[in-house]
Motif scaffolding. Structure first.
Motif, PDB file in Angstrom:
ATOM      1  N   VAL A  86       7.791   8.113   1.783  1.00  0.00           N
ATOM      2  CA  VAL A  86       7.276   8.157   3.149  1.00  0.00           C
ATOM      3  C   VAL A  86       6.394   6.923   3.303  1.00  0.00           C
ATOM      4  N   THR A  87       6.770   6.056   4.217  1.00  0.00           N
ATOM      5  CA  THR A  87       5.946   4.885   4.512  1.00  0.00           C
ATOM      6  C   THR A  87       5.113   5.221   5.741  1.00  0.00           C
ATOM      7  N   ILE A  88       3.799   5.154   5.576  1.00  0.00           N
ATOM      8  CA  ILE A  88       2.882   5.489   6.673  1.00  0.00           C
ATOM      9  C   ILE A  88       2.537   4.206   7.410  1.00  0.00           C
ATOM     10  N   LEU A  89       2.761   4.237   8.712  1.00  0.00           N
ATOM     11  CA  LEU A  89       2.631   3.055   9.564  1.00  0.00           C
ATOM     12  C   LEU A  89       1.572   3.258  10.628  1.00  0.00           C
ATOM     13  N   LEU A  90       0.898   2.182  11.000  1.00  0.00           N
ATOM     14  CA  LEU A  90       0.034   2.164  12.177  1.00  0.00           C
ATOM     15  C   LEU A  90       0.868   1.650  13.337  1.00  0.00           C
ATOM     16  N   ASP A  91       0.949   2.427  14.394  1.00  0.00           N
ATOM     17  CA  ASP A  91       1.625   2.004  15.619  1.00  0.00           C
ATOM     18  C   ASP A  91       0.584   1.313  16.498  1.00  0.00           C
ATOM     19  N   LYS A  92       0.624  -0.009  16.522  1.00  0.00           N
ATOM     20  CA  LYS A  92      -0.391  -0.790  17.248  1.00  0.00           C
ATOM     21  C   LYS A  92      -0.260  -0.663  18.766  1.00  0.00           C
ATOM     22  N   VAL A 134      12.900  -4.672   4.429  1.00  0.00           N
ATOM     23  CA  VAL A 134      13.802  -3.645   3.906  1.00  0.00           C
ATOM     24  C   VAL A 134      13.972  -2.508   4.910  1.00  0.00           C
ATOM     25  N   LEU A 135      12.851  -2.108   5.541  1.00  0.00           N
ATOM     26  CA  LEU A 135      12.886  -0.985   6.482  1.00  0.00           C
ATOM     27  C   LEU A 135      13.261  -1.407   7.898  1.00  0.00           C
ATOM     28  N   GLU A 136      13.430  -2.722   8.085  1.00  0.00           N
ATOM     29  CA  GLU A 136      13.776  -3.284   9.397  1.00  0.00           C
ATOM     30  C   GLU A 136      12.769  -2.866  10.469  1.00  0.00           C
ATOM     31  N   LEU A 137      11.486  -3.035  10.122  1.00  0.00           N
ATOM     32  CA  LEU A 137      10.407  -2.667  11.035  1.00  0.00           C
ATOM     33  C   LEU A 137      10.058  -3.804  11.974  1.00  0.00           C
ATOM     34  N   ASP A 138       9.654  -3.467  13.175  1.00  0.00           N
ATOM     35  CA  ASP A 138       9.101  -4.425  14.123  1.00  0.00           C
ATOM     36  C   ASP A 138       7.670  -4.713  13.669  1.00  0.00           C
ATOM     37  N   GLN A 139       7.469  -5.871  13.022  1.00  0.00           N
ATOM     38  CA  GLN A 139       6.164  -6.180  12.451  1.00  0.00           C
ATOM     39  C   GLN A 139       5.106  -6.501  13.494  1.00  0.00           C
ATOM     40  N   ASN A 140       5.504  -6.753  14.728  1.00  0.00           N
ATOM     41  CA  ASN A 140       4.523  -6.931  15.797  1.00  0.00           C
ATOM     42  C   ASN A 140       3.947  -5.593  16.235  1.00  0.00           C
ATOM     43  N   ARG A 141       4.724  -4.534  16.047  1.00  0.00           N
ATOM     44  CA  ARG A 141       4.289  -3.210  16.479  1.00  0.00           C
ATOM     45  C   ARG A 141       3.690  -2.388  15.340  1.00  0.00           C
TER      46      ARG A 141
END
Length: 191
Positions: A86-92, A134-141
């Protein structure tokens, strides 16, 4: 088990039975515990990326560091790697800060895992740009805050009081038991 037993049994496990898959539904139940946990100002700025896919897990694994105090250990062998992450992310788009929410969420996930006969480890030593790719995340968000590795533990972890030398580093003995020194209650209470 009562809360005292649950907390004592919930350790940082780093070796798992790699043949014991975890269902995505189980991981979602654990994330639901995090969802129900406290959040600073009730902002709820966290998002959770789930991986139970063996191929994706193999790509996540090298982006993580496993045990800084165990200098001669490179991490779990392939058959002892986690079967879920589980990767925990901050949604900016919600907030620019997670405060301590990610720690609370990770702990809720780990307590839930322990109650289900599973275990895990919070990992903050992450090559974040590599993992985001790897997770194809939007790094700006999204900002990666923590990764929680999950699986069926295959190691024994023992808590013990810190010795007179004051050493806090965890270690493994000749029988591969993982020892975790903890400060005594009298040493951490004031007044």
């Amino acid at each position: 088990m009562d809360i005292d037993q649950l907390i004592a049994k919930s350790r940082s496990f780093r070796r798992f039975d790699g043949s014991r898959a975890i269902e995505k539904a189980t991981v979602l139940q654990l994330i639901d515990l995090a969802r129900k946990s406290p959040s600073g100002a009730n902002r709820q700025p966290l998002k959770f990326h789930v991986s139970v896919d063996k191929g994706l897990n193999e790509r996540i694994y090298p982006t993580l560091a496993w045990a800084g105090y165990l200098q001669d250990w490179e991490g779990p062998i392939e058959s002892e790697r986690p079967t879920a992450y589980v990767t925990i992310l901050l949604d900016k788009e919600i907030s620019q800060s997670a405060g301590v929410d990610h720690g609370i969420a990770a702990w809720s996930i780990l307590l839930g895992a322990t109650a289900r006969g599973l275990g895990g480890c919070m990992i903050a030593s992450i090559r974040k740009k590599e993992l985001a790719a790897v997770l194809e995340l939007d790094q700006n968000r999204f900002d990666i805050l923590l990764v929680v590795a999950l699986g069926k533990p295959v190691e024994q972890v023992m808590l013990e009081d810190i010795g007179t030398d004051g050493e806090i580093r965890y270690w493994r003995d000749n029988e591969d038991v993982h020892h975790v020194p903890k400060r005594r209650l009298d040493d951490i209470t004031i007044g």
